[in-house]
Design a protein around this motif. Structure first.
Motif, PDB file in Angstrom:
ATOM      1  N   SER A   1      19.407  27.843 -26.810  1.00 22.90           N
ATOM      2  CA  SER A   1      18.868  29.177 -26.380  1.00 22.90           C
ATOM      3  C   SER A   1      19.536  30.902 -26.617  1.00 22.90           C
ATOM      4  O   SER A   1      19.049  31.751 -26.398  1.00 22.90           O
ATOM      5  CB  SER A   1      19.049  29.203 -24.724  1.00 22.90           C
ATOM      6  OG  SER A   1      18.664  27.529 -24.335  1.00 22.90           O
TER       7      SER A   1
ATOM      8  N   HIS B   1      12.953  26.792 -25.594  1.00 24.28           N
ATOM      9  CA  HIS B   1      13.305  28.161 -25.427  1.00 24.28           C
ATOM     10  C   HIS B   1      12.374  28.897 -25.492  1.00 24.28           C
ATOM     11  O   HIS B   1      12.045  29.845 -24.369  1.00 24.28           O
ATOM     12  CB  HIS B   1      15.085  28.180 -26.155  1.00 24.28           C
ATOM     13  CG  HIS B   1      14.694  29.923 -25.665  1.00 24.28           C
ATOM     14  ND1 HIS B   1      15.189  30.208 -24.440  1.00 24.28           N
ATOM     15  CD2 HIS B   1      15.195  30.663 -26.630  1.00 24.28           C
ATOM     16  CE1 HIS B   1      15.780  31.546 -24.883  1.00 24.28           C
ATOM     17  NE2 HIS B   1      16.079  31.623 -25.757  1.00 24.28           N
TER      18      HIS B   1
ATOM     19  N   ILE C   1      15.289  22.807 -19.445  1.00 22.87           N
ATOM     20  CA  ILE C   1      15.456  22.894 -20.733  1.00 22.87           C
ATOM     21  C   ILE C   1      17.106  20.904 -20.814  1.00 22.87           C
ATOM     22  O   ILE C   1      16.381  19.739 -21.268  1.00 22.87           O
ATOM     23  CB  ILE C   1      16.165  22.821 -22.125  1.00 22.87           C
ATOM     24  CG1 ILE C   1      15.149  24.655 -22.634  1.00 22.87           C
ATOM     25  CG2 ILE C   1      16.633  22.317 -23.209  1.00 22.87           C
ATOM     26  CD1 ILE C   1      15.310  25.727 -22.979  1.00 22.87           C
TER      27      ILE C   1
ATOM     28  N   SER D   1      18.435  36.307 -26.039  1.00 21.47           N
ATOM     29  CA  SER D   1      16.570  36.995 -26.812  1.00 21.47           C
ATOM     30  C   SER D   1      16.510  37.588 -26.051  1.00 21.47           C
ATOM     31  O   SER D   1      15.344  39.149 -27.204  1.00 21.47           O
ATOM     32  CB  SER D   1      16.135  35.367 -26.336  1.00 21.47           C
ATOM     33  OG  SER D   1      15.234  36.282 -24.882  1.00 21.47           O
TER      34      SER D   1
ATOM     35  N   ASN E   1      13.138  27.272 -18.954  1.00 22.72           N
ATOM     36  CA  ASN E   1      14.555  28.554 -18.849  1.00 22.72           C
ATOM     37  C   ASN E   1      15.760  27.032 -19.212  1.00 22.72           C
ATOM     38  O   ASN E   1      14.990  26.072 -19.026  1.00 22.72           O
ATOM     39  CB  ASN E   1      14.533  29.096 -17.727  1.00 22.72           C
ATOM     40  CG  ASN E   1      14.891  27.531 -16.881  1.00 22.72           C
ATOM     41  OD1 ASN E   1      14.780  26.817 -16.743  1.00 22.72           O
ATOM     42  ND2 ASN E   1      14.159  28.163 -15.610  1.00 22.72           N
ATOM     43  N   ILE E   2      17.043  27.199 -18.916  1.00 25.01           N
ATOM     44  CA  ILE E   2      17.957  26.721 -19.650  1.00 25.01           C
ATOM     45  C   ILE E   2      18.082  25.271 -18.748  1.00 25.01           C
ATOM     46  O   ILE E   2      17.696  24.395 -19.028  1.00 25.01           O
ATOM     47  CB  ILE E   2      19.795  27.498 -19.617  1.00 25.01           C
ATOM     48  CG1 ILE E   2      18.953  28.226 -21.201  1.00 25.01           C
ATOM     49  CG2 ILE E   2      20.642  26.712 -19.789  1.00 25.01           C
ATOM     50  CD1 ILE E   2      20.696  29.117 -20.925  1.00 25.01           C
TER      51      ILE E   2
ATOM     52  N   VAL F   1      22.859  23.176 -25.182  1.00 25.18           N
ATOM     53  CA  VAL F   1      22.023  23.933 -24.971  1.00 25.18           C
ATOM     54  C   VAL F   1      21.709  25.446 -25.181  1.00 25.18           C
ATOM     55  O   VAL F   1      20.991  26.585 -25.635  1.00 25.18           O
ATOM     56  CB  VAL F   1      21.051  23.028 -23.063  1.00 25.18           C
ATOM     57  CG1 VAL F   1      20.060  24.546 -22.953  1.00 25.18           C
ATOM     58  CG2 VAL F   1      20.432  22.218 -23.549  1.00 25.18           C
ATOM     59  N   GLU F   2      22.678  25.597 -23.920  1.00 25.81           N
ATOM     60  CA  GLU F   2      22.863  27.649 -23.598  1.00 25.81           C
ATOM     61  C   GLU F   2      23.173  28.296 -25.594  1.00 25.81           C
ATOM     62  O   GLU F   2      22.541  28.956 -25.686  1.00 25.81           O
ATOM     63  CB  GLU F   2      24.165  27.706 -23.412  1.00 25.81           C
ATOM     64  CG  GLU F   2      23.597  27.265 -21.874  1.00 25.81           C
ATOM     65  CD  GLU F   2      25.308  27.910 -20.426  1.00 25.81           C
ATOM     66  OE1 GLU F   2      26.276  28.049 -21.064  1.00 25.81           O
ATOM     67  OE2 GLU F   2      24.827  27.763 -19.175  1.00 25.81           O
TER      68      GLU F   2
ATOM     69  N   THR G   1      15.545  22.003 -28.385  1.00 25.87           N
ATOM     70  CA  THR G   1      15.940  23.284 -27.454  1.00 25.87           C
ATOM     71  C   THR G   1      14.977  24.261 -28.031  1.00 25.87           C
ATOM     72  O   THR G   1      14.637  25.659 -27.009  1.00 25.87           O
ATOM     73  CB  THR G   1      17.487  23.008 -27.563  1.00 25.87           C
ATOM     74  OG1 THR G   1      17.988  22.006 -27.216  1.00 25.87           O
ATOM     75  CG2 THR G   1      17.573  24.546 -27.019  1.00 25.87           C
ATOM     76  N   SER G   2      14.863  24.610 -29.105  1.00 27.59           N
ATOM     77  CA  SER G   2      14.560  26.366 -29.900  1.00 27.59           C
ATOM     78  C   SER G   2      12.717  26.538 -29.236  1.00 27.59           C
ATOM     79  O   SER G   2      12.414  27.162 -29.279  1.00 27.59           O
ATOM     80  CB  SER G   2      15.126  26.210 -31.028  1.00 27.59           C
ATOM     81  OG  SER G   2      14.439  25.231 -32.204  1.00 27.59           O
TER      82      SER G   2
ATOM     83  N   GLU H   1      19.691  34.784 -31.379  1.00 29.88           N
ATOM     84  CA  GLU H   1      18.065  33.814 -30.782  1.00 29.88           C
ATOM     85  C   GLU H   1      17.870  32.824 -32.246  1.00 29.88           C
ATOM     86  O   GLU H   1      17.341  33.684 -33.058  1.00 29.88           O
ATOM     87  CB  GLU H   1      17.342  34.469 -30.868  1.00 29.88           C
ATOM     88  CG  GLU H   1      16.318  34.702 -30.165  1.00 29.88           C
ATOM     89  CD  GLU H   1      15.080  35.754 -29.430  1.00 29.88           C
ATOM     90  OE1 GLU H   1      13.755  35.815 -29.269  1.00 29.88           O
ATOM     91  OE2 GLU H   1      15.527  36.219 -30.518  1.00 29.88           O
TER      92      GLU H   1
ATOM     93  N   ASP I   1      20.879  37.824 -20.770  1.00 28.74           N
ATOM     94  CA  ASP I   1      19.707  36.887 -21.496  1.00 28.74           C
ATOM     95  C   ASP I   1      19.675  37.454 -23.097  1.00 28.74           C
ATOM     96  O   ASP I   1      19.705  38.430 -23.480  1.00 28.74           O
ATOM     97  CB  ASP I   1      17.854  36.485 -21.670  1.00 28.74           C
ATOM     98  CG  ASP I   1      17.155  35.967 -22.148  1.00 28.74           C
ATOM     99  OD1 ASP I   1      16.906  35.992 -23.655  1.00 28.74           O
ATOM    100  OD2 ASP I   1      16.503  35.051 -21.966  1.00 28.74           O
TER     101      ASP I   1
END
Length: 334
Positions: free
Chosen positions: A285, A253, A262, A91, A258-259, A281-282, A249-250, A291, A89
């Motif tokens: 995210s 997230h 979204i 973030s 989760n992805i 999206v990935e 998306t942001s 991030e 992840d």
């Protein structure tokens, strides 16, 4: 620079090559180390480092109070990087890098000039200067959010940027963060990640719990009108701009979706393209390396994305603040 740090100092700055060399002399095989008592203790300490990085309130202590020998305390830093790399992840990776940079900065504040200069020199910064070449300055500050760091707001003379007292310390911290995050995620053998799975699952659960404590269970009815309007536009086949997709998306997230969740929002579109959507999206995210945080109300207005403003919009300046406000109102009424 001709400075030799003792083991007590190396513990504070585990990213230095001298610290890593110390750890390597005592940890030849990661597999064997993880199977040892020292390895188990270092792994527990590594987990604690990552959990500490999740906390909004950072508290650092004298590392000499730890029970681990210096070389294994440094090894716990390496294991923490392995743990977040296995989780994958972005973030979480960003939080660990920020935590370690703030931790090093905390200890540097109490150091004498020689050690401060040595650590700064090791990452390419001269603490004795009050100016930086524009090219060096621009490389250091792109992710610093305070407007005072923007080049247009700086005192620039003859190709150099003049620094205010104390700013070099902030730039050292940022430089450490950037170095650490650029090194992650590590390429960890699948077998190591499988062995660490009980710990990574515990960390992931703790991270999800933290998000739930901050934002609670996701409630679409509490979404700000701008986000609801964008989702409605997707459902009716509207062609969203890149900023519109970024905002949705942001936002999702950040509040803990989760992805896959979204992507399911975007799947409401009549012309849904799974491959293209997952890529976008990935990236937004954080899988692409950064991030991102949701745009503020001011930014939403600038891009023409502020829609259906209501009385609660007047009380906030960020979609996330609106979301918290509406959830709190609903909670009090229930």
């Amino acid at each position: 620079m001709d400075v030799v740090l003792d083991h007590k100092e190396l513990i504070k700055y585990p990213f230095l090559k001298e610290s890593q060399q110390l750890a390597r002399r005592h940890v030849e095989s990661l597999e064997e180390f993880l199977g040892s008592n020292s390895g188990a203790a270092a792994l527990e300490r590594a987990k604690a480092r990552v959990i500490a990085a999740l906390s909004a309130k950072r508290e650092f202590q004298d590392e000499n109070t730890q029970n681990l020998r210096p070389e294994f305390e440094i090894a716990s830093y390496a294991l923490a990087r392995i743990l977040v790399s296995c989780i994958g992840d972005r973030s979480l990776i960003d939080r660990l890098a920020r935590y370690e940079a703030e931790r090093a900065s905390f200890f540097l504040e109490a150091e004498g000039p020689e050690i401060r200069q040595f650590v700064a020199w090791s990452i390419g910064i001269n603490t004795g200067t009050v100016v930086l070449p524009v090219t060096d300055y621009v490389e250091l500050v792109p992710h610093l959010r305070d407007l005072r760091w923007r080049l247009i707001n700086r005192d620039v003379r003859q190709g150099t940027v003049h620094l205010e007292p104390g700013e070099i310390d902030e730039l050292i911290r940022e430089r450490i963060r950037v170095i650490l995050i650029d090194q992650l995620p590590l390429r960890v053998p699948p077998g190591i990640c499988e062995r660490l799975e009980p710990v990574t699952k515990e960390i992931a659960a703790s991270y999800q719990q933290q998000i739930l404590e901050q934002f609670g269970e996701v409630k679409e009815e509490a979404f700000p009108p701008c986000i609801s309007s964008l989702i409605q536009a997707i459902t009716t086949g509207g062609n969203l701009t890149h900023m519109g997709r970024f905002a949705i998306t942001s936002f999702l997230h950040t509040i803990g979706v989760n992805i896959t969740g979204i992507a399911e929002i975007f799947a409401r579109a009549p012309d849904f393209d799974l491959e293209k959507t997952m890529y976008q999206v990935e990236h937004i995210s954080g899988r692409g390396g950064t991030e991102y945080t949701p745009p503020s109300c001011a930014t939403m207005r600038t891009f023409g994305l502020c829609a259906n403003r209501d009385k609660d919009c007047e009380r906030v300046n960020h979609p996330l603040s609106y979301y918290r406000l509406r959830k709190n109102i609903k909670k009090r009424r229930s």
